[in-house]
Design a protein around this motif. Structure first.
Motif, PDB file in Angstrom:
ATOM      1  N   UNK A  66       0.790  -1.227   0.000  1.00 29.51           N
ATOM      2  CA  UNK A  66       0.000   0.000   0.000  1.00 29.51           C
ATOM      3  C   UNK A  66       0.819   1.272   0.000  1.00 29.51           C
ATOM      4  N   UNK A  67       2.090   1.201  -0.327  1.00 32.77           N
ATOM      5  CA  UNK A  67       2.964   2.380  -0.317  1.00 32.77           C
ATOM      6  C   UNK A  67       3.066   3.062  -1.678  1.00 32.77           C
ATOM      7  N   UNK A  68       2.909   2.303  -2.761  1.00 32.14           N
ATOM      8  CA  UNK A  68       3.082   2.821  -4.118  1.00 32.14           C
ATOM      9  C   UNK A  68       1.967   2.315  -5.021  1.00 32.14           C
ATOM     10  N   UNK A  69       1.716   3.055  -6.116  1.00 42.53           N
ATOM     11  CA  UNK A  69       0.859   2.492  -7.147  1.00 42.53           C
ATOM     12  C   UNK A  69       1.766   1.739  -8.122  1.00 42.53           C
ATOM     13  N   UNK A 104       5.669   2.640  -9.188  1.00 39.11           N
ATOM     14  CA  UNK A 104       5.550   3.735 -10.148  1.00 39.11           C
ATOM     15  C   UNK A 104       5.569   5.099  -9.451  1.00 39.11           C
ATOM     16  N   UNK A 105       4.786   5.244  -8.377  1.00 39.94           N
ATOM     17  CA  UNK A 105       4.731   6.518  -7.649  1.00 39.94           C
ATOM     18  C   UNK A 105       4.256   6.258  -6.224  1.00 39.94           C
ATOM     19  N   UNK A 106       4.862   6.925  -5.249  1.00 49.05           N
ATOM     20  CA  UNK A 106       4.372   6.773  -3.872  1.00 49.05           C
ATOM     21  C   UNK A 106       2.931   7.286  -3.761  1.00 49.05           C
ATOM     22  N   UNK A 107       2.103   6.531  -3.045  1.00 52.83           N
ATOM     23  CA  UNK A 107       0.707   6.932  -2.867  1.00 52.83           C
ATOM     24  C   UNK A 107       0.578   8.277  -2.164  1.00 52.83           C
ATOM     25  N   UNK A 108       1.476   8.566  -1.234  1.00 46.59           N
ATOM     26  CA  UNK A 108       1.405   9.845  -0.528  1.00 46.59           C
ATOM     27  C   UNK A 108       1.616  11.015  -1.495  1.00 46.59           C
ATOM     28  N   UNK A 109       2.445  10.820  -2.511  1.00 44.34           N
ATOM     29  CA  UNK A 109       2.666  11.863  -3.520  1.00 44.34           C
ATOM     30  C   UNK A 109       1.463  11.982  -4.455  1.00 44.34           C
ATOM     31  N   UNK A 110       0.908  10.851  -4.858  1.00 43.34           N
ATOM     32  CA  UNK A 110      -0.255  10.852  -5.737  1.00 43.34           C
ATOM     33  C   UNK A 110      -1.446  11.537  -5.072  1.00 43.34           C
ATOM     34  N   UNK A 111      -1.642  11.276  -3.785  1.00 42.63           N
ATOM     35  CA  UNK A 111      -2.788  11.818  -3.056  1.00 42.63           C
ATOM     36  C   UNK A 111      -2.579  13.234  -2.541  1.00 42.63           C
ATOM     37  N   UNK A 112      -1.387  13.795  -2.676  1.00 37.44           N
ATOM     38  CA  UNK A 112      -1.099  15.147  -2.191  1.00 37.44           C
ATOM     39  C   UNK A 112      -1.835  16.166  -3.066  1.00 37.44           C
ATOM     40  N   UNK A 113      -2.807  16.908  -2.482  1.00 33.49           N
ATOM     41  CA  UNK A 113      -3.582  17.868  -3.282  1.00 33.49           C
ATOM     42  C   UNK A 113      -2.720  18.979  -3.891  1.00 33.49           C
ATOM     43  N   UNK A 114      -1.597  19.285  -3.287  1.00 34.32           N
ATOM     44  CA  UNK A 114      -0.701  20.318  -3.819  1.00 34.32           C
ATOM     45  C   UNK A 114      -0.039  19.880  -5.127  1.00 34.32           C
TER      46      UNK A 114
END
Length: 139
Positions: A66-69, A104-114
């Motif tokens: 659950x850390x990355x897509x 591919x990308x960390x989920x925390x980065x993908x979900x960051x609204x900024x």
């Protein structure tokens, strides 16, 4: 006699380069992205006489916890390949039907609204696919 049986077991292959290679752009729009738990697959599309699809794991495939897509390009018809189909440095065969990015990308980065990757909980994935050559077995 030994040499003949050794020679008869060699597989001969022919690489055919394709002319006028143009990348095919395939886009998949995924609504309600943050609600997804399982793999999402695109519809099939054809490039270089081969059928393909994109697979996206919104919480990562095995080992990502659950850390990355995870994003993969899969050959739909690879099971029927007598030998390999090659695209760039990536090889598709009955044994290796997909290639991609488990992290591919960390989920925390993908979900960051900024960052702006998700707009109205919608994610758009685009793949540019080119088939540059095909390997065929010679009989």
């Amino acid at each position: 006699m030994y040499l003949w049986s050794y020679m008869s077991s060699i597989t001969r292959e022919c690489l055919s380069s394709l002319n006028d290679i143009e990348p095919y752009k395939h886009e998949r729009k995924i609504s309600e992205f943050t609600k997804l738990k399982n793999e999402v697959c695109s519809e099939e599309f054809t490039v270089g006489d081969c059928k393909w699809k994109l697979s996206l794991y919104p919480n990562g495939n095995s080992g990502q916890n659950g850390q990355n897509i995870s994003v993969f390009l899969e050959s739909v018809d690879a099971e029927g390949f007598d030998c390999k189909k090659k695209g760039g440095v990536n090889c598709y065969s009955a044994a290796a039907q997909s290639w991609g990015w488990p992290s591919f990308m960390p989920l925390c980065e993908l979900n960051d609204p900024k960052k702006g990757f998700l707009v109205d909980d919608c994610c758009i994935v685009q793949a540019d696919v080119s088939v540059v050559g095909v390997v065929n077995c010679l009989t």
